[in-house]
Write an enzyme that holds these catalytic residues in place. Structure first.
Site, PDB file in Angstrom:
ATOM      1  CB  CYS A  84      -0.994  -0.012   1.148  1.00  0.00           C
ATOM      2  SG  CYS A  84      -2.086  -1.445   1.060  1.00  0.00           S
ATOM      3  CG  PHE A 137      -4.476  -7.397  21.339  1.00  0.00           C
ATOM      4  CD1 PHE A 137      -3.444  -8.176  20.862  1.00  0.00           C
ATOM      5  CD2 PHE A 137      -4.266  -6.043  21.550  1.00  0.00           C
ATOM      6  CE1 PHE A 137      -2.196  -7.614  20.603  1.00  0.00           C
ATOM      7  CE2 PHE A 137      -3.023  -5.477  21.286  1.00  0.00           C
ATOM      8  CZ  PHE A 137      -1.988  -6.272  20.807  1.00  0.00           C
ATOM      9  CB  ILE A 138     -10.420 -11.083  18.946  1.00  0.00           C
ATOM     10  CG1 ILE A 138     -11.056  -9.697  18.947  1.00  0.00           C
ATOM     11  CG2 ILE A 138     -11.468 -12.160  19.245  1.00  0.00           C
ATOM     12  CD1 ILE A 138     -12.023  -9.460  17.796  1.00  0.00           C
ATOM     13  NE  ARG A 139      -3.512 -11.670  19.299  1.00  0.00           N
ATOM     14  CZ  ARG A 139      -2.268 -11.200  19.198  1.00  0.00           C
ATOM     15  NH1 ARG A 139      -1.348 -11.585  20.057  1.00  0.00           N
ATOM     16  NH2 ARG A 139      -1.958 -10.348  18.232  1.00  0.00           N
ATOM     17  N   GLY A 140      -8.237 -16.348  21.884  1.00  0.00           N
ATOM     18  CA  GLY A 140      -8.744 -17.242  22.919  1.00  0.00           C
ATOM     19  C   GLY A 140     -10.021 -16.696  23.499  1.00  0.00           C
ATOM     20  CG  ASP A 141     -10.539 -16.875  27.698  1.00  0.00           C
ATOM     21  OD1 ASP A 141      -9.417 -16.370  27.458  1.00  0.00           O
ATOM     22  OD2 ASP A 141     -10.795 -17.470  28.756  1.00  0.00           O
ATOM     23  NE  ARG A 142      -5.654 -13.244  26.760  1.00  0.00           N
ATOM     24  CZ  ARG A 142      -4.357 -12.983  26.734  1.00  0.00           C
ATOM     25  NH1 ARG A 142      -3.821 -12.210  27.664  1.00  0.00           N
ATOM     26  NH2 ARG A 142      -3.600 -13.465  25.773  1.00  0.00           N
TER      27      ARG A 142
END
Length: 261
Positions: free
Chosen positions: A105, A245-250
């Site tokens: 870009c 930071f959508i990772r696992g259950d966080r």
């Protein structure tokens, strides 16, 4: 045309080199002509090219939407897209001139964004979509499962348009803007409403990606990565919910908290 090729590489592991074959993403230059006038060359992944052309021309204000486009002829062998349009925004087409947009870009893409994005500063999103944290985790899990080319090559960006129930479209490209333009083009061609949808994105949420989300008309953007400070400030002005930071259950909600329950 293949979107992935196999290349011989020398891998260093456990103290020694060995020759192996590795998958790499294809980089493909596509030159767009509008009414026989050369507009731009975009370096992209060679799939869903018509979606890319429609999404790019609309999001950049060259046309107002698919109704202004009579036909798109993709000539894969030569890397040309011939667009016949019954309406062209002469101002937007004129000031740009010929541009070359690389897959990263960079500066050339910024030239395309400078003027057309100024009109978005006071355009607030009025999406009524709300998502539970559990639904976000489920959507991200499915998004990761759909990202086969990324897992194969590590060299592409992924984007998806989703409702509160499921993913509607998934697209990938070596250029992060291209992936979103492919989503936009497909939604425009199908007449799919976007004001009650969310965007899922594989990379960081920069100010440019935030603006692209606003152009799509979506009120929520979800990512495994983080937003920048400028993106958060713009999201607050434009009433867009940013979740990173959508990772696992966080996960982290940076703006638009009222849409996440």
């Amino acid at each position: 045309m293949d979107i992935v090729s196999r290349q011989k590489v020398r891998r260093f592991e456990a103290g020694t080199f060995q020759e192996i074959e590795s998958s790499v993403a294809t980089e493909y230059p596509l030159t767009i002509y509008v009414n026989d006038q050369e507009l731009v060359t975009i370096v992209c992944t060679p799939e869903h090219l018509e979606d890319l052309v429609v999404g790019f021309l609309t999001s950049e204000g060259i046309v107002r939407g698919p109704g202004d486009i009579d036909s798109v002829d993709i000539i894969e062998a030569t890397g040309h897209a011939q667009v016949s349009a019954n309406f062209v925004n002469k101002f937007n087409a004129k000031y740009r001139g010929k541009r070359y947009i690389t897959s990263c870009c960079g500066k050339s893409r910024e030239n395309f964004y400078f003027q057309s994005d100024a009109s978005l500063v006071n355009v607030k999103q009025n999406s009524n979509l709300k998502l539970t944290t559990d639904r976000i985790f489920r959507l991200m899990e499915k998004f990761e499962q759909n990202s086969a080319t990324f897992h194969q090559t590590g060299g592409v960006h992924n984007a998806a348009l989703c409702s509160s129930a499921d993913i509607i479209y998934s697209r990938m490209d070596i250029g992060r803007h291209n992936a979103l333009d492919k989503i936009y083009g497909r939604a425009l061609k199908d007449g799919t409403a976007t004001d009650d949808k969310a965007i899922i994105f594989s990379g960081r949420i920069s100010s440019e990606i935030l603006v692209k989300t606003a152009k799509l008309g979506c009120g929520i953007i979800l990512s495994r990565s983080a937003p920048t400070e400028l993106a958060i400030n713009m999201a607050e002005e434009l009433n867009i919910t940013t979740v990173g930071f959508i990772r696992g259950d966080r996960l982290n909600v940076y703006s638009g908290f009222e849409r996440i329950t």
